[in-house]
Design an enzyme around this catalytic site. Structure first.
Site, PDB file in Angstrom:
ATOM      1  N   GLY A  94      90.014 -13.344  13.957  1.00 37.01           N
ATOM      2  CA  GLY A  94      90.365 -12.066  13.331  1.00 37.01           C
ATOM      3  C   GLY A  94      91.151 -12.288  12.046  1.00 37.01           C
ATOM      4  O   GLY A  94      92.103 -13.070  12.033  1.00 37.01           O
ATOM      5  N   ASP A  96      93.215 -10.386  10.645  1.00 38.59           N
ATOM      6  CA  ASP A  96      94.626  -9.990  10.779  1.00 38.59           C
ATOM      7  C   ASP A  96      95.474 -11.170  11.255  1.00 38.59           C
ATOM      8  O   ASP A  96      96.611 -11.361  10.809  1.00 38.59           O
ATOM      9  CB  ASP A  96      94.783  -8.770  11.710  1.00 38.59           C
ATOM     10  CG  ASP A  96      94.129  -8.930  13.077  1.00 38.59           C
ATOM     11  OD1 ASP A  96      93.337  -9.875  13.282  1.00 38.59           O
ATOM     12  OD2 ASP A  96      94.414  -8.083  13.955  1.00 38.59           O
ATOM     13  N   THR A 120      97.068  -3.607  19.744  1.00 41.19           N
ATOM     14  CA  THR A 120      96.065  -3.266  20.753  1.00 41.19           C
ATOM     15  C   THR A 120      95.857  -4.462  21.676  1.00 41.19           C
ATOM     16  O   THR A 120      95.842  -4.344  22.894  1.00 41.19           O
ATOM     17  CB  THR A 120      94.740  -2.906  20.051  1.00 41.19           C
ATOM     18  OG1 THR A 120      95.012  -1.931  19.061  1.00 41.19           O
ATOM     19  CG2 THR A 120      93.734  -2.390  21.034  1.00 41.19           C
ATOM     20  N   THR A 172     106.586   3.170  41.427  1.00 42.24           N
ATOM     21  CA  THR A 172     105.297   2.728  40.883  1.00 42.24           C
ATOM     22  C   THR A 172     105.369   2.656  39.360  1.00 42.24           C
ATOM     23  O   THR A 172     104.964   1.668  38.735  1.00 42.24           O
ATOM     24  CB  THR A 172     104.174   3.700  41.304  1.00 42.24           C
ATOM     25  OG1 THR A 172     104.140   3.762  42.726  1.00 42.24           O
ATOM     26  CG2 THR A 172     102.816   3.248  40.784  1.00 42.24           C
TER      27      THR A 172
HETATM   28  N1  ATP Z   1     105.502   3.466  15.698  1.00 44.18           N
HETATM   29  C1  ATP Z   1     104.359   3.085  16.272  1.00 44.18           C
HETATM   30  N2  ATP Z   1     103.196   3.497  15.750  1.00 44.18           N
HETATM   31  C2  ATP Z   1     102.040   3.128  16.309  1.00 44.18           C
HETATM   32  N3  ATP Z   1     101.928   2.331  17.367  1.00 44.18           N
HETATM   33  C3  ATP Z   1     103.054   1.906  17.927  1.00 44.18           C
HETATM   34  C4  ATP Z   1     104.317   2.235  17.405  1.00 44.18           C
HETATM   35  N4  ATP Z   1     105.248   1.640  18.158  1.00 44.18           N
HETATM   36  C5  ATP Z   1     104.596   0.967  19.103  1.00 44.18           C
HETATM   37  N5  ATP Z   1     103.276   1.133  18.995  1.00 44.18           N
HETATM   38  C6  ATP Z   1     102.275   0.512  19.869  1.00 44.18           C
HETATM   39  O1  ATP Z   1     101.643  -0.549  19.154  1.00 44.18           O
HETATM   40  C7  ATP Z   1     100.266  -0.591  19.445  1.00 44.18           C
HETATM   41  C8  ATP Z   1      99.503  -0.541  18.140  1.00 44.18           C
HETATM   42  O2  ATP Z   1      99.878  -1.699  17.460  1.00 44.18           O
HETATM   43  P1  ATP Z   1      99.413  -1.956  15.980  1.00 44.18           P
HETATM   44  O3  ATP Z   1     100.087  -0.972  15.102  1.00 44.18           O
HETATM   45  O4  ATP Z   1      99.619  -3.378  15.709  1.00 44.18           O
HETATM   46  O5  ATP Z   1      97.918  -1.452  16.137  1.00 44.18           O
HETATM   47  P2  ATP Z   1      96.567  -2.002  15.698  1.00 44.18           P
HETATM   48  O6  ATP Z   1      96.687  -2.647  14.376  1.00 44.18           O
HETATM   49  O7  ATP Z   1      95.569  -0.942  15.840  1.00 44.18           O
HETATM   50  O8  ATP Z   1      96.304  -3.078  16.752  1.00 44.18           O
HETATM   51  P3  ATP Z   1      95.334  -4.249  16.512  1.00 44.18           P
HETATM   52  O9  ATP Z   1      95.501  -4.690  15.101  1.00 44.18           O
HETATM   53  O10 ATP Z   1      95.814  -5.253  17.502  1.00 44.18           O
HETATM   54  O11 ATP Z   1      94.013  -3.697  16.792  1.00 44.18           O
HETATM   55  C9  ATP Z   1      99.917   0.552  20.325  1.00 44.18           C
HETATM   56  O12 ATP Z   1      99.670  -0.008  21.604  1.00 44.18           O
HETATM   57  C10 ATP Z   1     101.185   1.431  20.343  1.00 44.18           C
HETATM   58  O13 ATP Z   1     101.477   1.841  21.653  1.00 44.18           O
HETATM   59  C1  PAU Z   2      92.335 -10.042  18.603  1.00 44.47           C
HETATM   60  C2  PAU Z   2      92.293  -8.920  17.580  1.00 44.47           C
HETATM   61  C3  PAU Z   2      91.607  -7.712  18.196  1.00 44.47           C
HETATM   62  C4  PAU Z   2      93.741  -8.545  17.247  1.00 44.47           C
HETATM   63  O1  PAU Z   2      93.771  -7.517  16.333  1.00 44.47           O
HETATM   64  C5  PAU Z   2      91.579  -9.368  16.271  1.00 44.47           C
HETATM   65  O2  PAU Z   2      92.257 -10.414  15.692  1.00 44.47           O
HETATM   66  C6  PAU Z   2      90.145  -9.763  16.533  1.00 44.47           C
HETATM   67  O3  PAU Z   2      89.295  -8.931  16.671  1.00 44.47           O
HETATM   68  N1  PAU Z   2      89.877 -11.107  16.574  1.00 44.47           N
HETATM   69  C7  PAU Z   2      88.555 -11.662  16.768  1.00 44.47           C
HETATM   70  C8  PAU Z   2      88.544 -12.756  17.801  1.00 44.47           C
HETATM   71  C9  PAU Z   2      89.444 -13.937  17.479  1.00 44.47           C
HETATM   72  O4  PAU Z   2      90.444 -13.830  16.752  1.00 44.47           O
HETATM   73  O5  PAU Z   2      89.135 -15.048  17.973  1.00 44.47           O
HETATM   74  K     K Z   3      97.232  -5.934  14.141  1.00 43.39           K
END
Ligand code: ATP
Ligand code: PAU
Ligand code: K
Length: 238
Positions: A94, A96, A120, A172
């Site tokens: 990824g 990111d 996520t 729970t």
């Molecule tokens: N202020 C906030 N805004 C949005 N998400 C938040 C916040 N604080 C905590 N979270 C949590 O962080 C997660 C989202 O993280 P992030 O903002 O890194 O999202 P993302 O970029 O969509 O994730 P990824 O890049 O892994 O797909 C969600 O599970 C959410 O519950």
């Molecule tokens: C693991 C996530 C979903 C985190 O945002 C992203 O980096 C992704 O889709 N990666 C591809 C699989 C890998 O990094 O090996």
């Molecule tokens: K991310």
């Protein structure tokens, strides 16, 4: 002025770069971001990194081209700025993660690092001080862990609650909340432990992502939380 966009699986994060200065990060859904696009018609170029559905990036691409705004999509490389990827097939990592690694290396070039991006999913990346990525882990994010429990059981549920300290629960809801956060936190400890007595023994943990500051607060280790780590990585390409 440049627009930097990080498209995750849940949220779009974006920031502006003006005179080499990063603005604070904003986040919203892809749907809301497309509604905002027209307000960015004055920017000179766009840098975009996406790990999500390509259709959203394609729409931004089309919009930028219609206004003659330069757009540069970033992707994971075998080597960037001397930082070497460990993946057998680097393009499957990824972007990111790669940008977070590059951001961390820029900030802490002299230490063996563990980079934890808690969104996520939660990703773990080990980068040694010789700029060699040593590999990593991908695990479900805290929300996803809980959703998996709810989906596959009849009587397990949880209400959102603030966690004070990690401990055992007696309801729970507390069992789920404390269990999932403890699992994520334990994985960070486990990753650090796994590098002990190796040449890349972790000297600093760097957290980023939506759940990164909470994981940093709950863990009992020396760590740094950097909310815009991916953007610091992106900035190296500008
Ligand atoms: N202020 C906030 N805004 C949005 N998400 C938040 C916040 N604080 C905590 N979270 C949590 O962080 C997660 C989202 O993280 P992030 O903002 O890194 O999202 P993302 O970029 O969509 O994730 P990824 O890049 O892994 O797909 C969600 O599970 C959410 O519950
Ligand atoms: C693991 C996530 C979903 C985190 O945002 C992203 O980096 C992704 O889709 N990666 C591809 C699989 C890998 O990094 O090996
Ligand atoms: K991310």
């Amino acid at each position: 002025m440049e627009l930097l966009i990080d498209v995750g699986n849940t949220l779009v994060k974006y920031a502006l770069l003006e005179n080499k200065q990063l603005s604070k990060i904003n986040h919203c859904s892809t749907f809301d971001f497309l509604k905002l696009l027209s307000s960015f018609d004055h920017i000179s170029s766009i840098v975009i990194a996406s790990v999500s559905n390509p259709i959203f990036s394609q729409e931004i691409h089309a919009w930028a081209e219609s206004l003659d705004i330069q757009i540069k999509p970033l992707s994971t490389e075998a080597e960037s700025f001397g930082v070497k990827n460990s993946y057998e097939n680097y393009s499957t990592m990824g972007v990111d993660r790669w940008l977070a690694v590059l951001g961390a290396q820029y900030l802490y070039p002299k230490e063996n690092l563990l980079i934890v991006d808690a969104g996520t999913a939660i990703t773990f990346d080990v980068l040694d001080k010789y700029k060699q990525h040593q590999g990593g882990w991908i695990v479900p994010g805290v929300d996803m862990m809980m959703q998996a429990l709810f989906k596959n059981t009849e009587k397990v549920f949880a209400e959102q609650s603030e966690i004070d300290v990690l401990k055992f629960g007696k309801t729970t809801s507390d069992n789920v909340n404390l269990g999932c956060w403890s699992t994520a936190s334990a994985a960070v400890h486990g990753a650090v432990e796994m590098t002990k007595n190796t040449e890349h023994s972790v000297e600093r943990v760097i957290f980023t992502g939506g759940n990164g500051s909470e994981l940093n607060r709950l863990g009992q280790f020396k760590a740094t939380y950097i909310d815009n780590l991916v953007f610091i990585g992106m900035k190296r390409f500008l």
